[in-house]
Design an enzyme around this catalytic site. Sequence first.
Site, mmCIF file in Angstrom:
data_model
loop_
_atom_site.group_PDB
_atom_site.id
_atom_site.type_symbol
_atom_site.label_atom_id
_atom_site.label_comp_id
_atom_site.label_asym_id
_atom_site.label_seq_id
_atom_site.Cartn_x
_atom_site.Cartn_y
_atom_site.Cartn_z
ATOM 1 N N ARG A 66 43.087 43.518 40.981
ATOM 2 C CA ARG A 66 42.572 43.029 39.692
ATOM 3 C C ARG A 66 41.592 41.858 39.872
ATOM 4 N NH1 ARG A 66 45.397 39.785 35.156
ATOM 5 N NH2 ARG A 66 44.246 40.425 33.293
ATOM 6 N N HIS A 70 37.950 41.534 38.100
ATOM 7 C CA HIS A 70 37.559 40.395 37.263
ATOM 8 C C HIS A 70 36.434 39.575 37.896
ATOM 9 C CE1 HIS A 70 41.120 40.083 34.234
ATOM 10 N NE2 HIS A 70 40.787 41.338 34.479
ATOM 11 N N ASP A 71 36.270 39.665 39.206
ATOM 12 C CA ASP A 71 35.113 39.031 39.833
ATOM 13 C C ASP A 71 33.854 39.829 39.500
ATOM 14 O OD1 ASP A 71 33.544 37.348 41.398
ATOM 15 O OD2 ASP A 71 33.938 38.459 43.252
ATOM 16 N N GLY A 76 28.571 39.963 38.234
ATOM 17 C CA GLY A 76 28.575 40.680 39.511
ATOM 18 C C GLY A 76 29.617 40.168 40.494
ATOM 19 N N ASP A 78 30.509 38.256 43.032
ATOM 20 C CA ASP A 78 29.898 37.104 43.698
ATOM 21 C C ASP A 78 30.904 35.996 43.988
ATOM 22 O OD1 ASP A 78 30.485 36.220 41.191
ATOM 23 O OD2 ASP A 78 28.452 35.563 40.679
ATOM 24 N N SER A 80 32.651 34.369 42.068
ATOM 25 C CA SER A 80 32.641 33.262 41.098
ATOM 26 C C SER A 80 34.040 32.983 40.541
ATOM 27 C CB SER A 80 31.660 33.550 39.956
ATOM 28 O OG SER A 80 31.964 34.780 39.333
ATOM 29 N N ASN A 98 41.866 35.507 32.079
ATOM 30 C CA ASN A 98 42.369 35.107 33.400
ATOM 31 C C ASN A 98 43.520 34.104 33.363
ATOM 32 O OD1 ASN A 98 40.424 36.709 34.631
ATOM 33 N ND2 ASN A 98 38.942 35.029 34.828
ATOM 34 N N PRO A 168 36.841 43.364 29.585
ATOM 35 C CA PRO A 168 37.390 44.043 28.405
ATOM 36 C C PRO A 168 38.798 43.539 28.074
ATOM 37 C CG PRO A 168 37.414 45.508 30.317
ATOM 38 C CD PRO A 168 36.667 44.278 30.725
ATOM 39 N N HIS A 198 45.723 50.687 36.888
ATOM 40 C CA HIS A 198 47.004 50.369 36.238
ATOM 41 C C HIS A 198 48.131 51.276 36.726
ATOM 42 C CE1 HIS A 198 44.967 48.082 32.652
ATOM 43 N NE2 HIS A 198 44.764 47.511 33.822
ATOM 44 N N ASP A 244 52.931 51.217 34.944
ATOM 45 C CA ASP A 244 53.325 52.641 35.040
ATOM 46 C C ASP A 244 54.709 52.693 35.679
ATOM 47 O OD1 ASP A 244 53.157 52.944 37.874
ATOM 48 O OD2 ASP A 244 51.822 54.676 37.731
HETATM 49 C C1 HEM Z 1 39.624 49.196 31.143
HETATM 50 C C2 HEM Z 1 39.825 47.970 30.759
HETATM 51 C C3 HEM Z 1 40.948 47.124 31.248
HETATM 52 C C4 HEM Z 1 41.725 46.331 30.483
HETATM 53 C C5 HEM Z 1 41.608 46.122 28.979
HETATM 54 C C6 HEM Z 1 42.702 45.730 31.344
HETATM 55 C C7 HEM Z 1 43.663 44.824 30.926
HETATM 56 C C8 HEM Z 1 44.709 44.379 31.689
HETATM 57 C C9 HEM Z 1 45.768 43.524 31.230
HETATM 58 C C10 HEM Z 1 45.882 42.957 29.816
HETATM 59 C C11 HEM Z 1 46.625 43.340 32.255
HETATM 60 C C12 HEM Z 1 47.908 42.507 32.233
HETATM 61 C C13 HEM Z 1 47.568 41.052 32.498
HETATM 62 C C14 HEM Z 1 48.697 40.102 32.154
HETATM 63 O O1 HEM Z 1 49.487 40.408 31.275
HETATM 64 O O2 HEM Z 1 48.754 39.018 32.770
HETATM 65 C C15 HEM Z 1 46.109 44.065 33.383
HETATM 66 C C16 HEM Z 1 46.703 44.118 34.631
HETATM 67 C C17 HEM Z 1 46.161 44.756 35.714
HETATM 68 N N1 HEM Z 1 44.917 45.364 35.777
HETATM 69 FE FE1 HEM Z 1 43.727 45.789 34.205
HETATM 70 N N2 HEM Z 1 42.511 46.156 32.618
HETATM 71 C C18 HEM Z 1 41.446 47.011 32.619
HETATM 72 C C19 HEM Z 1 40.885 47.627 33.732
HETATM 73 C C20 HEM Z 1 41.328 47.448 35.016
HETATM 74 C C21 HEM Z 1 40.618 47.887 36.192
HETATM 75 C C22 HEM Z 1 39.245 48.565 36.180
HETATM 76 C C23 HEM Z 1 41.385 47.556 37.267
HETATM 77 C C24 HEM Z 1 41.130 47.791 38.734
HETATM 78 C C25 HEM Z 1 40.416 48.764 39.222
HETATM 79 C C26 HEM Z 1 42.575 46.916 36.750
HETATM 80 C C27 HEM Z 1 43.623 46.496 37.526
HETATM 81 C C28 HEM Z 1 44.746 45.855 37.032
HETATM 82 C C29 HEM Z 1 45.933 45.594 37.828
HETATM 83 C C30 HEM Z 1 46.158 46.042 39.248
HETATM 84 C C31 HEM Z 1 46.816 44.890 37.000
HETATM 85 C C32 HEM Z 1 48.190 44.320 37.384
HETATM 86 C C33 HEM Z 1 47.987 42.945 38.001
HETATM 87 C C34 HEM Z 1 49.264 42.260 38.451
HETATM 88 O O3 HEM Z 1 50.358 42.821 38.372
HETATM 89 O O4 HEM Z 1 49.124 41.102 38.900
HETATM 90 N N3 HEM Z 1 42.486 46.846 35.396
HETATM 91 N N4 HEM Z 1 44.935 44.683 33.033
#
Ligand code: HEM
Length: 327
Positions: A66, A70-71, A76, A78, A80, A98, A168, A198, A244
Amino acid sequence: MASRSSFSVACAVAVMAFAILATASNAQPLDPHFYDKLCPAALPAIRKVVEEAVAVEPRMGASLLRLHFHDCFVNGCDGSILLDDTPFFTGEKKAAPNVNSVRGFDVIDRIKDAVNAACRGNVVSCADVVAVAARDSVVALGGPSYDVHLGRRDARGASQAAANNSIPAPTFDLDRLVSNFASHGLTVQDLVVLSGGHTLGFSRCTNFRERLYNETATLDASLAAQLRGPCPLAGGDDNLAPLDPTPARFDGGYYGSLLRSRGLLHSDQQLFAGGLGPTDALVRFYGADPEAFGRDFAEAMVRMGGLSPLTGSSGEIRANCRKVNYY
Ligand code: HEM
Ligand SMILES: *[C@@H]1O[C@H](CO)[C@@H](O)[C@H](O)[C@H]1NC(C)=O
Ligand SMILES: *[C@@H]1O[C@H](CO)[C@@H](O)[C@H](O)[C@H]1NC(C)=O
């Protein structure tokens, strides 16, 4: 008059040609072999620290994946996101998407130290460290491997406003998710396959509470009942639930969840409404074919990892990932 204006045109053309040449010689494509000669020990050093960290805490693999996302989505890939706040700028760490949420900064510091030792110097950028750590995390948790394209340089600043605006939110409906990805040059397919990130990790209650109490029409009743305990109407904001059923295994489980109305985040379930939409078809496809998911995820990660890198003589190679080399 006429000759003077054609002279200025000629000058302007010459200046433009020079600018284009200068840009072209400065910009440089990312390259999987970038460190082959500069420091062949770099990639193994990164992998070792990632493997150790993931063995201690599997969720760290999710967090490092993640971090790369977010980077890359903020000006880009980078590095940051790694910069601490300074008197000169407010960085991205406390931005809305973040704060209290992104993790892994200590592991990135340990990797950077290990890689500087392995390379006998400051050779590998923090942005590349994050990109490679994301790939190694995916692999450590059973996902696909791929060649990370390298040669990114590190930003000399960070922007909290850009982080607020570019990443997003889980409250987004499908159209906003699609347009957010499009704003980064990524397609609807990239959206569906990268959301498959996810398949790993956890979310805090604050990000899925609405879904438990206000979106019951699209949420499996038994999952809702099960999560209302740990995620009550008030309180428990930081309590975690897996994104999941197998949060420490990179599998197709995420898509299976969406197919059964068990997507944890609103934004997740937006990808599958059970109808004939293009994202519905992709969710069905990846749900039925985990290997296709792995292949397409790897390709999409390379595309995401290629977002607006600093190369050539732009940016710098930060010695300490948390701060720029000099002000
Ligand atoms: C499509 C839009 C996306 C949204 C709205 C989104 C949103 C979120 C949110 C709200 C969380 C939980 C954060 C928290 O409660 O602290 C999360 C976790 C996570 N996201 Fe996304 N995400 C998106 C796309 C992605 C993408 C593209 C990736 C990686 C390729 C990603 C990887 C992850 C991972 C691995 C976690 C779990 C992190 C952890 O357990 O520390 N997400 N995401
Ligand atoms: C970013 O969002 C946070 C949290 O909502 C807010 O406190 C902060 O002022 C925002 N920063 C900028 C620069 O817009
Ligand atoms: C559910 O929706 C209502 C109306 O939009 C809102 O007032 C309420 O705060 C929401 N509940 C939760 C838990 O978000």
